[in-house]
Design a protein around this motif. Structure first.
Motif, PDB file in Angstrom:
ATOM      1  N   LYS A 169      61.970  60.345 101.898  1.00  0.00           N
ATOM      2  CA  LYS A 169      63.415  60.343 102.101  1.00  0.00           C
ATOM      3  C   LYS A 169      64.145  60.854 100.864  1.00  0.00           C
ATOM      4  CE  LYS A 169      65.676  57.068 103.897  1.00  0.00           C
ATOM      5  NZ  LYS A 169      66.246  55.729 104.195  1.00  0.00           N
ATOM      6  N   GLY A 170      63.698  60.418  99.690  1.00  0.00           N
ATOM      7  CA  GLY A 170      64.330  60.866  98.452  1.00  0.00           C
ATOM      8  C   GLY A 170      64.165  62.358  98.228  1.00  0.00           C
ATOM      9  N   SER A 171      62.988  62.899  98.594  1.00  0.00           N
ATOM     10  CA  SER A 171      62.759  64.330  98.441  1.00  0.00           C
ATOM     11  C   SER A 171      63.677  65.134  99.360  1.00  0.00           C
ATOM     12  CB  SER A 171      61.298  64.651  98.741  1.00  0.00           C
ATOM     13  OG  SER A 171      61.055  66.039  98.650  1.00  0.00           O
ATOM     14  N   LYS A 172      63.851  64.670 100.594  1.00  0.00           N
ATOM     15  CA  LYS A 172      64.754  65.358 101.520  1.00  0.00           C
ATOM     16  C   LYS A 172      66.197  65.279 101.025  1.00  0.00           C
ATOM     17  CE  LYS A 172      61.990  64.727 105.719  1.00  0.00           C
ATOM     18  NZ  LYS A 172      61.948  64.133 107.090  1.00  0.00           N
ATOM     19  N   ARG A 173      66.571  64.111 100.518  1.00  0.00           N
ATOM     20  CA  ARG A 173      67.930  63.940 100.004  1.00  0.00           C
ATOM     21  C   ARG A 173      68.178  64.869  98.812  1.00  0.00           C
ATOM     22  NH1 ARG A 173      67.840  58.873 100.214  1.00  0.00           N
ATOM     23  NH2 ARG A 173      66.908  58.529  98.166  1.00  0.00           N
ATOM     24  N   LYS A 174      67.180  65.033  97.975  1.00  0.00           N
ATOM     25  CA  LYS A 174      67.301  65.917  96.812  1.00  0.00           C
ATOM     26  C   LYS A 174      67.445  67.373  97.245  1.00  0.00           C
ATOM     27  CE  LYS A 174      64.762  67.216  92.621  1.00  0.00           C
ATOM     28  NZ  LYS A 174      63.546  66.934  91.805  1.00  0.00           N
ATOM     29  N   LYS A 175      66.656  67.802  98.232  1.00  0.00           N
ATOM     30  CA  LYS A 175      66.744  69.176  98.718  1.00  0.00           C
ATOM     31  C   LYS A 175      68.112  69.457  99.334  1.00  0.00           C
ATOM     32  CE  LYS A 175      61.794  69.831  99.577  1.00  0.00           C
ATOM     33  NZ  LYS A 175      60.744  70.072 100.616  1.00  0.00           N
ATOM     34  N   LEU A 176      68.642  68.496 100.084  1.00  0.00           N
ATOM     35  CA  LEU A 176      69.970  68.675 100.674  1.00  0.00           C
ATOM     36  C   LEU A 176      71.039  68.795  99.593  1.00  0.00           C
ATOM     37  CD1 LEU A 176      69.835  66.156 103.672  1.00  0.00           C
ATOM     38  CD2 LEU A 176      69.782  68.656 103.779  1.00  0.00           C
ATOM     39  N   LEU A 177      70.901  68.008  98.532  1.00  0.00           N
ATOM     40  CA  LEU A 177      71.861  68.065  97.432  1.00  0.00           C
ATOM     41  C   LEU A 177      71.820  69.425  96.744  1.00  0.00           C
ATOM     42  CD1 LEU A 177      73.863  66.863  95.404  1.00  0.00           C
ATOM     43  CD2 LEU A 177      71.912  65.860  94.195  1.00  0.00           C
ATOM     44  N   ILE A 178      70.622  69.934  96.463  1.00  0.00           N
ATOM     45  CA  ILE A 178      70.492  71.229  95.795  1.00  0.00           C
ATOM     46  C   ILE A 178      71.049  72.344  96.677  1.00  0.00           C
ATOM     47  CG2 ILE A 178      68.818  72.916  94.951  1.00  0.00           C
ATOM     48  CD1 ILE A 178      67.083  70.582  94.037  1.00  0.00           C
ATOM     49  N   THR A 179      70.773  72.284  97.979  1.00  0.00           N
ATOM     50  CA  THR A 179      71.309  73.284  98.905  1.00  0.00           C
ATOM     51  C   THR A 179      72.830  73.248  98.930  1.00  0.00           C
ATOM     52  OG1 THR A 179      69.321  73.125 100.283  1.00  0.00           O
ATOM     53  CG2 THR A 179      71.278  74.099 101.285  1.00  0.00           C
ATOM     54  N   ALA A 180      73.399  72.038  98.944  1.00  0.00           N
ATOM     55  CA  ALA A 180      74.859  71.906  98.943  1.00  0.00           C
ATOM     56  C   ALA A 180      75.458  72.430  97.639  1.00  0.00           C
ATOM     57  CB  ALA A 180      75.247  70.450  99.162  1.00  0.00           C
ATOM     58  N   LEU A 181      74.789  72.191  96.521  1.00  0.00           N
ATOM     59  CA  LEU A 181      75.271  72.701  95.232  1.00  0.00           C
ATOM     60  C   LEU A 181      75.266  74.230  95.207  1.00  0.00           C
ATOM     61  CD1 LEU A 181      73.734  70.342  92.517  1.00  0.00           C
ATOM     62  CD2 LEU A 181      76.147  70.928  92.767  1.00  0.00           C
ATOM     63  N   ASP A 182      74.181  74.833  95.673  1.00  0.00           N
ATOM     64  CA  ASP A 182      74.103  76.296  95.692  1.00  0.00           C
ATOM     65  C   ASP A 182      75.184  76.890  96.593  1.00  0.00           C
ATOM     66  OD1 ASP A 182      71.975  76.529  93.915  1.00  0.00           O
ATOM     67  OD2 ASP A 182      70.468  76.325  95.492  1.00  0.00           O
ATOM     68  N   SER A 183      75.433  76.252  97.732  1.00  0.00           N
ATOM     69  CA  SER A 183      76.472  76.736  98.638  1.00  0.00           C
ATOM     70  C   SER A 183      77.852  76.616  98.001  1.00  0.00           C
ATOM     71  CB  SER A 183      76.423  75.951  99.949  1.00  0.00           C
ATOM     72  OG  SER A 183      77.462  76.349 100.819  1.00  0.00           O
ATOM     73  N   PHE A 184      78.101  75.507  97.317  1.00  0.00           N
ATOM     74  CA  PHE A 184      79.392  75.313  96.649  1.00  0.00           C
ATOM     75  C   PHE A 184      79.594  76.351  95.546  1.00  0.00           C
ATOM     76  CE2 PHE A 184      81.816  73.516  93.130  1.00  0.00           C
ATOM     77  CZ  PHE A 184      82.987  73.132  93.760  1.00  0.00           C
ATOM     78  N   LEU A 185      78.548  76.623  94.768  1.00  0.00           N
ATOM     79  CA  LEU A 185      78.658  77.610  93.691  1.00  0.00           C
ATOM     80  C   LEU A 185      78.934  79.004  94.244  1.00  0.00           C
ATOM     81  CD1 LEU A 185      75.781  76.442  91.308  1.00  0.00           C
ATOM     82  CD2 LEU A 185      78.237  76.345  90.868  1.00  0.00           C
ATOM     83  N   ALA A 186      78.303  79.347  95.363  1.00  0.00           N
ATOM     84  CA  ALA A 186      78.548  80.660  95.968  1.00  0.00           C
ATOM     85  C   ALA A 186      79.998  80.782  96.432  1.00  0.00           C
ATOM     86  CB  ALA A 186      77.590  80.876  97.138  1.00  0.00           C
ATOM     87  N   GLN A 187      80.523  79.726  97.048  1.00  0.00           N
ATOM     88  CA  GLN A 187      81.912  79.752  97.501  1.00  0.00           C
ATOM     89  C   GLN A 187      82.882  79.802  96.327  1.00  0.00           C
ATOM     90  OE1 GLN A 187      82.490  76.386 100.075  1.00  0.00           O
ATOM     91  NE2 GLN A 187      80.951  77.053 101.559  1.00  0.00           N
ATOM     92  N   LEU A 188      82.572  79.059  95.264  1.00  0.00           N
ATOM     93  CA  LEU A 188      83.443  79.065  94.090  1.00  0.00           C
ATOM     94  C   LEU A 188      83.444  80.437  93.426  1.00  0.00           C
ATOM     95  CD1 LEU A 188      85.291  77.536  92.193  1.00  0.00           C
ATOM     96  CD2 LEU A 188      83.278  76.680  90.979  1.00  0.00           C
ATOM     97  N   ASN A 189      82.292  81.092  93.381  1.00  0.00           N
ATOM     98  CA  ASN A 189      82.224  82.444  92.825  1.00  0.00           C
ATOM     99  C   ASN A 189      83.095  83.412  93.615  1.00  0.00           C
ATOM    100  OD1 ASN A 189      80.362  83.302  90.505  1.00  0.00           O
ATOM    101  ND2 ASN A 189      79.160  81.725  91.502  1.00  0.00           N
ATOM    102  N   GLN A 190      83.011  83.334  94.931  1.00  0.00           N
ATOM    103  CA  GLN A 190      83.819  84.213  95.770  1.00  0.00           C
ATOM    104  C   GLN A 190      85.307  83.935  95.588  1.00  0.00           C
ATOM    105  OE1 GLN A 190      82.405  83.730  99.774  1.00  0.00           O
ATOM    106  NE2 GLN A 190      80.446  84.748  99.393  1.00  0.00           N
TER     107      GLN A 190
END
Length: 234
Positions: A169-190
């Motif tokens: 569960k912790g590994s899945k939660r970590k992957k979701l967090l990293i994916t959300a961070l990458d998506s946020f950074l891409a939107q902020l860059n744009q």
């Protein structure tokens, strides 16, 4: 300030935009060696001396913002081409205590290039957004000991199974967090890029006002003018 939110976790991001007014680079050379000095391998053969050289670039530059303040920026291990006069934007993440600033992206609007400094995975590690959880381990130990009084093997299986389940569960939660961070950074860059290229509003100009000429003043009445008028009438 831009805020990233994921569940009960929040991370603040800042954007520093301005003109490069100075850029300096210095290099550090680290030399390591292996082998030599009579060392032999598992076959009894001498190990040749190997020298490894690592070059680390320290980049320091200054950004002058619209308010006239110059901000000193340090980057280690990165060689980003910059020169004075270029317009750039630096995106950074700030820790909750405000003591740590981690740069994530540098946009060079003049050269139309973006350089990634850190991604979501690096931010998760350096900001410790997914720390090790001791609670599942303690619960697993209690289950092992508690059930172990009845059956040692069963207690071990229950405790180990619970801990493995929590780790997944912790590994899945970590992957979701990293994916959300990458998506946020891409939107902020744009968003930062679109703000720079957005057309500036035209300044309203006042319409030309017609010149108003002052009314002509009648000639002053003098005694000479009166005598001339009487002589013409006479």
């Amino acid at each position: 300030m831009h805020k990233f939110t994921h569940g009960d976790l929040t991370v603040d991001f800042t954007v520093l935009s301005g003109e490069v007014v100075g850029s300096d680079k210095m290099s550090e050379t680290h030399i390591t060696s292996t082998g030599g000095n009579g060392q032999v391998n598992s076959l009894g053969q001498p190990v040749a001396l190997q020298i490894n050289t690592v070059l680390v670039v320290n980049h320091e530059f200054w950004i002058k913002t619209a308010d006239g303040i110059e901000h000193d920026i340090h980057l280690r291990g990165l060689d980003i081409p910059l020169r004075s006069g270029q317009d750039i934007s630096l995106i950074s993440a700030v820790s909750n205590d405000g003591k740590t600033v981690l740069h994530t992206h540098l946009q060079n609007q003049t050269s139309a290039k973006t350089y990634q400094i850190r991604d979501g995975k690096a931010l998760n590690t350096e900001l410790e957004l997914s720390p090790f959880r001791w609670k599942p381990l303690l619960i697993a130990f209690v289950l092992w000991v508690g059930i172990g009084f009845v059956s040692g093997v069963l207690g071990f299986l229950v405790g180990a199974g619970y801990y493995i389940y929590q780790c997944v569960k912790g590994s899945k939660r970590k992957k979701l967090l990293i994916t959300a961070l990458d998506s946020f950074l891409a939107q902020l860059n744009q968003r930062v890029e679109s703000q720079y290229h957005a057309p500036q509003p035209a300044q309203a100009q006042a319409p030309d006002q017609p010149e108003v000429q002052a009314p002509t003043q009648p000639a002053a009445v003098t005694s000479i003018n009166v005598r001339k008028a009487l002589s013409r009438n006479g």
